[in-house]
Design a protein around this motif. Structure first.
Motif, PDB file in Angstrom:
ATOM      1  N   GLN A 161       0.821  -1.209   0.000  1.00 45.58           N
ATOM      2  CA  GLN A 161       0.000   0.000   0.000  1.00 45.58           C
ATOM      3  C   GLN A 161       0.854   1.259   0.000  1.00 45.58           C
ATOM      4  N   ILE A 162       1.929   1.259   0.776  1.00 46.67           N
ATOM      5  CA  ILE A 162       2.742   2.466   0.878  1.00 46.67           C
ATOM      6  C   ILE A 162       3.509   2.723  -0.424  1.00 46.67           C
ATOM      7  N   VAL A 163       3.942   1.652  -1.117  1.00 45.41           N
ATOM      8  CA  VAL A 163       4.611   1.831  -2.408  1.00 45.41           C
ATOM      9  C   VAL A 163       3.624   2.370  -3.437  1.00 45.41           C
ATOM     10  N   GLN A 164       2.380   1.890  -3.416  1.00 47.47           N
ATOM     11  CA  GLN A 164       1.368   2.422  -4.321  1.00 47.47           C
ATOM     12  C   GLN A 164       1.128   3.901  -4.043  1.00 47.47           C
ATOM     13  N   MET A 165       1.083   4.272  -2.776  1.00 49.27           N
ATOM     14  CA  MET A 165       0.888   5.682  -2.436  1.00 49.27           C
ATOM     15  C   MET A 165       2.040   6.532  -2.952  1.00 49.27           C
ATOM     16  N   ILE A 166       3.274   6.015  -2.824  1.00 45.29           N
ATOM     17  CA  ILE A 166       4.442   6.749  -3.321  1.00 45.29           C
ATOM     18  C   ILE A 166       4.354   6.904  -4.835  1.00 45.29           C
ATOM     19  N   ASN A 167       4.034   5.821  -5.541  1.00 45.84           N
ATOM     20  CA  ASN A 167       3.961   5.871  -7.003  1.00 45.84           C
ATOM     21  C   ASN A 167       2.911   6.866  -7.483  1.00 45.84           C
ATOM     22  N   GLN A 168       1.802   6.948  -6.761  1.00 47.64           N
ATOM     23  CA  GLN A 168       0.740   7.880  -7.147  1.00 47.64           C
ATOM     24  C   GLN A 168       1.109   9.319  -6.817  1.00 47.64           C
ATOM     25  N   ALA A 169       1.691   9.517  -5.633  1.00 43.96           N
ATOM     26  CA  ALA A 169       1.979  10.875  -5.169  1.00 43.96           C
ATOM     27  C   ALA A 169       3.105  11.532  -5.955  1.00 43.96           C
ATOM     28  N   GLU A 170       3.988  10.732  -6.552  1.00 45.16           N
ATOM     29  CA  GLU A 170       5.118  11.305  -7.297  1.00 45.16           C
ATOM     30  C   GLU A 170       4.663  12.218  -8.424  1.00 45.16           C
ATOM     31  N   PHE A 171       3.458  12.025  -8.922  1.00 44.69           N
ATOM     32  CA  PHE A 171       2.987  12.826 -10.055  1.00 44.69           C
ATOM     33  C   PHE A 171       2.003  13.911  -9.629  1.00 44.69           C
ATOM     34  N   ARG A 172       1.887  14.131  -8.319  1.00 47.09           N
ATOM     35  CA  ARG A 172       1.043  15.217  -7.849  1.00 47.09           C
ATOM     36  C   ARG A 172       1.757  16.552  -8.034  1.00 47.09           C
ATOM     37  N   PRO A 173       1.098  17.533  -8.654  1.00 42.92           N
ATOM     38  CA  PRO A 173       1.738  18.854  -8.818  1.00 42.92           C
ATOM     39  C   PRO A 173       2.109  19.449  -7.466  1.00 42.92           C
ATOM     40  N   GLY A 174       3.292  20.007  -7.393  1.00 42.88           N
ATOM     41  CA  GLY A 174       3.715  20.709  -6.192  1.00 42.88           C
ATOM     42  C   GLY A 174       4.307  19.847  -5.106  1.00 42.88           C
ATOM     43  N   ILE A 175       4.332  18.537  -5.282  1.00 37.56           N
ATOM     44  CA  ILE A 175       4.870  17.663  -4.243  1.00 37.56           C
ATOM     45  C   ILE A 175       6.392  17.777  -4.199  1.00 37.56           C
ATOM     46  N   ILE A 176       6.973  17.801  -3.015  1.00 34.42           N
ATOM     47  CA  ILE A 176       8.432  17.828  -2.848  1.00 34.42           C
ATOM     48  C   ILE A 176       8.890  16.391  -2.647  1.00 34.42           C
ATOM     49  N   ARG A 177       9.624  15.865  -3.604  1.00 32.79           N
ATOM     50  CA  ARG A 177      10.016  14.455  -3.602  1.00 32.79           C
ATOM     51  C   ARG A 177      11.411  14.299  -2.999  1.00 32.79           C
ATOM     52  N   LEU A 178      11.453  13.974  -1.703  1.00 30.86           N
ATOM     53  CA  LEU A 178      12.733  13.865  -0.993  1.00 30.86           C
ATOM     54  C   LEU A 178      13.335  12.468  -1.058  1.00 30.86           C
ATOM     55  N   GLY A 179      12.632  11.506  -1.648  1.00 33.22           N
ATOM     56  CA  GLY A 179      13.171  10.150  -1.694  1.00 33.22           C
ATOM     57  C   GLY A 179      13.273   9.560  -3.079  1.00 33.22           C
ATOM     58  N   THR A 180      12.893  10.301  -4.098  1.00 29.60           N
ATOM     59  CA  THR A 180      12.801   9.756  -5.455  1.00 29.60           C
ATOM     60  C   THR A 180      14.156   9.330  -6.006  1.00 29.60           C
ATOM     61  N   GLY A 181      14.211   8.098  -6.520  1.00 28.48           N
ATOM     62  CA  GLY A 181      15.459   7.537  -7.024  1.00 28.48           C
ATOM     63  C   GLY A 181      15.654   7.725  -8.509  1.00 28.48           C
ATOM     64  N   GLU A 182      15.566   8.939  -8.960  1.00 27.04           N
ATOM     65  CA  GLU A 182      15.852   9.246 -10.365  1.00 27.04           C
ATOM     66  C   GLU A 182      16.378  10.666 -10.469  1.00 27.04           C
ATOM     67  N   LEU A 183      16.940  10.981 -11.619  1.00 24.22           N
ATOM     68  CA  LEU A 183      17.505  12.306 -11.818  1.00 24.22           C
ATOM     69  C   LEU A 183      16.411  13.344 -12.001  1.00 24.22           C
ATOM     70  N   SER A 184      16.684  14.535 -11.483  1.00 28.32           N
ATOM     71  CA  SER A 184      15.811  15.667 -11.718  1.00 28.32           C
ATOM     72  C   SER A 184      15.760  15.977 -13.212  1.00 28.32           C
ATOM     73  N   PRO A 185      14.624  16.459 -13.724  1.00 27.33           N
ATOM     74  CA  PRO A 185      14.566  16.848 -15.137  1.00 27.33           C
ATOM     75  C   PRO A 185      15.685  17.797 -15.546  1.00 27.33           C
ATOM     76  N   GLU A 186      16.121  18.659 -14.631  1.00 27.40           N
ATOM     77  CA  GLU A 186      17.183  19.613 -14.975  1.00 27.40           C
ATOM     78  C   GLU A 186      18.548  18.937 -15.100  1.00 27.40           C
ATOM     79  N   LEU A 187      18.681  17.699 -14.606  1.00 29.60           N
ATOM     80  CA  LEU A 187      19.947  16.967 -14.728  1.00 29.60           C
ATOM     81  C   LEU A 187      19.962  16.033 -15.938  1.00 29.60           C
ATOM     82  N   LEU A 188      18.806  15.822 -16.544  1.00 29.41           N
ATOM     83  CA  LEU A 188      18.758  14.965 -17.727  1.00 29.41           C
ATOM     84  C   LEU A 188      19.336  15.710 -18.924  1.00 29.41           C
ATOM     85  N   PRO A 189      20.083  15.025 -19.788  1.00 27.49           N
ATOM     86  CA  PRO A 189      20.838  15.691 -20.866  1.00 27.49           C
ATOM     87  C   PRO A 189      19.976  16.017 -22.088  1.00 27.49           C
TER      88      PRO A 189
END
Length: 481
Positions: free
Chosen positions: A106-134
């Motif tokens: 349940q908690i992983v599903q909540m994380i997966n859903q919340a990652e795409f909420r506008p304005g959310i501050i993602r302090l645990g996300t395991g991917e590069l920020s859009p500004e770091l993508l080439p």
């Protein structure tokens, strides 16, 4: 859910939520017998107090659309379909429950859903920020490809020959001698693990993993009927002295490890421990899956050579990926192993998706064909170095005395241990309601309930500052209660 109540509307929030949930039921999107999300989760998703959710749910229960069961949550009432529809609706819940693939926790599903909420501050996300993508270099790659004759059909079962040759050359630079025929291109490291779970392991077998481990946040192996047995870690990586006790059966065990910038702890397996593991693998005939997707993200100095570079017996399956360094959306990774194993996994991949995207493979090959990849890595390391320094300074400023952590030498993550009196489950919910998304340690191991996996790779500098300051406030409020 991508809907939220309109706070500017004259209609009360609980009434808006009631109408929204009712439409989910009437439309058939929420099937009979389905358990709706818990009230705390709905409150976080809709950005309201839990009492607002309680009012809306109680009204739907009164209307006969929902029913609450002690210990069983709140479910859609199946008998309501005769009242709301002209003919009985198909009960999809029975089919969903019968599926063999286990759902995320349940908690992983909540994380997966919340990652795409506008304005959310993602302090645990395991991917590069859009500004770091080439983005600019990717445009150059696409321009270079525009003058080539592209393959628009399927590639070979093992993947594009050009890409596999490029991977072979790249791997030789870190001591891995792999012919293109021993390389399988996959749609990211996650697919590599899925192919291994269904292609090499039988139900009832076991995997030895680090504790905590990224695998614990997945259900690929559990769905295949494979058990996960955790081995402790120290500052040098996985501890091997008790391996015999954890290994249930010499015929059915395999080991999974992330030796470089481990997810979630950030630990780098030492040179001595790597040699010990390879020696043990040969002596005990223990196959090893080496997940090396973070290798190129070193910040202080390169990590020791991979396990695969020391593997003279063909016991190590090596997994690499573009997702952590260039583009998670490209969905390109690779497996290196004995020909017989790679052939087996390639056959299963053909049954699954008939090969990874030929266009993505052409892009990946073009990245390796010039200095673009190394040039990008140099810039990326400099950016991650700065981000790491920022996060560590913020942790020192706001969490000193209520948490502990160590400085990672690469990768994305800082493994933070909170004061033992802090309820991380409650902290996760309160943080989500205030617009901060965390990755609790419990999703990587149930015994790691006092930890957070924090990432400096995704959130912007202002978001890191705001998020960590607000997080510290939530923690101190708990401690003072």
């Amino acid at each position: 859910m991508d809907w939220r109540p309109d706070r500017s509307s004259r209609e009360p929030l609980h009434r808006q939520i009631e109408h929204y949930l009712k439409q989910k039921i009437i439309s058939g999107e929420w099937a009979p017998g389905m358990r709706i999300p818990p009230q705390r989760q709905l409150a976080g998703l809709f950005g309201v107090n839990r009492s607002t959710i309680v009012t809306a749910v109680e009204e739907l229960i009164a209307q006969g659309l929902l029913e609450g069961n002690a210990g069983g949550g709140t479910r859609v009432v199946s008998t309501v379909w005769d009242l709301l529809a002209s003919k009985p609706m198909l009960n999809w819940h029975n089919y969903i429950a019968a599926g063999t693939q286990q759902p995320n926790s349940q908690i992983v599903q909540m994380i997966n859903q919340a990652e795409f909420r506008p304005g959310i501050i993602r302090l645990g996300t395991g991917e590069l920020s859009p500004e770091l993508l080439p983005a600019k270099r990717m445009q150059d790659v696409l321009a270079a490809l525009s003058i080539r004759a592209l393959t628009l059909g399927y590639e070979e079962a093992k993947g594009s020959p050009r890409l596999r040759e490029a991977i072979s050359e790249r791997m030789a630079r870190i001591g891995i001698e792999a012919a293109p025929s021993s390389i399988l291109v996959v749609s990211g490291a996650l697919q590599a693990l899925q192919l291994i779970s269904i292609g090499l392991l039988e139900p009832g077998s076991s995997i030895l993993v680090e504790s905590p481990s990224y695998l614990n946040s997945l259900h690929l192996f559990q769905t295949a009927g494979v058990r996960l047995n955790g081995l402790p870690m120290d500052s040098e990586g996985i501890v091997l002295k008790d391996l015999a006790r954890h290994r249930q059966n010499a015929r059915d065990s395999i080991m999974y490890t992330i030796p470089s910038y481990h997810n979630p702890t950030g630990i780098v397996m030492s040179e001595a421990r790597r040699s010990e593991l390879v020696t043990l693998s040969e002596r005990e005939r223990l196959p090893v899956i080496e997940d090396d997707v973070y290798r190129d993200l070193w910040l202080d100095e390169p990590p020791p050579l991979p396990l695969k570079a020391r593997d003279a017996a063909g016991n190590v399956l090596y997994i690499g990926s573009f997702s952590k360094s260039v583009s998670p959306g490209l969905r390109i990774g690779w497996i290196i192993g004995p020909h017989s194993v790679v052939d087996r996994l390639a056959d299963i991949k053909m049954q699954t998706d008939y090969g990874s995207s030929s266009f993505s493979q052409a892009i990946a090959a073009e990245w390796f064909a010039s200095t673009r990849y190394d040039d990008h890595l140099a810039e990326l390391r400099a950016a991650l170095h700065e981000r790491r320094a920022c996060m560590l300074e913020l942790l020192d400023r706001y969490l000193t005395g209520i948490a502990e952590w160590t400085k990672p030498s690469g990768g994305f993550y800082v493994w933070v241990r909170l004061h033992p009196q802090v309820s991380v489950a409650r902290l996760f919910e309160e943080a989500l309601q205030s617009g901060i998304l965390l990755n609790p340690g419990s999703i990587y191991d149930r015994s790691m309930g006092s930890y957070l996996r924090m990432s400096y790779a995704y959130a912007t500098f202002p978001e890191l500052a705001e998020g960590i300051e607000r997080l510290a406030g939530l923690i101190r409020t708990q401690l003072q209660a």
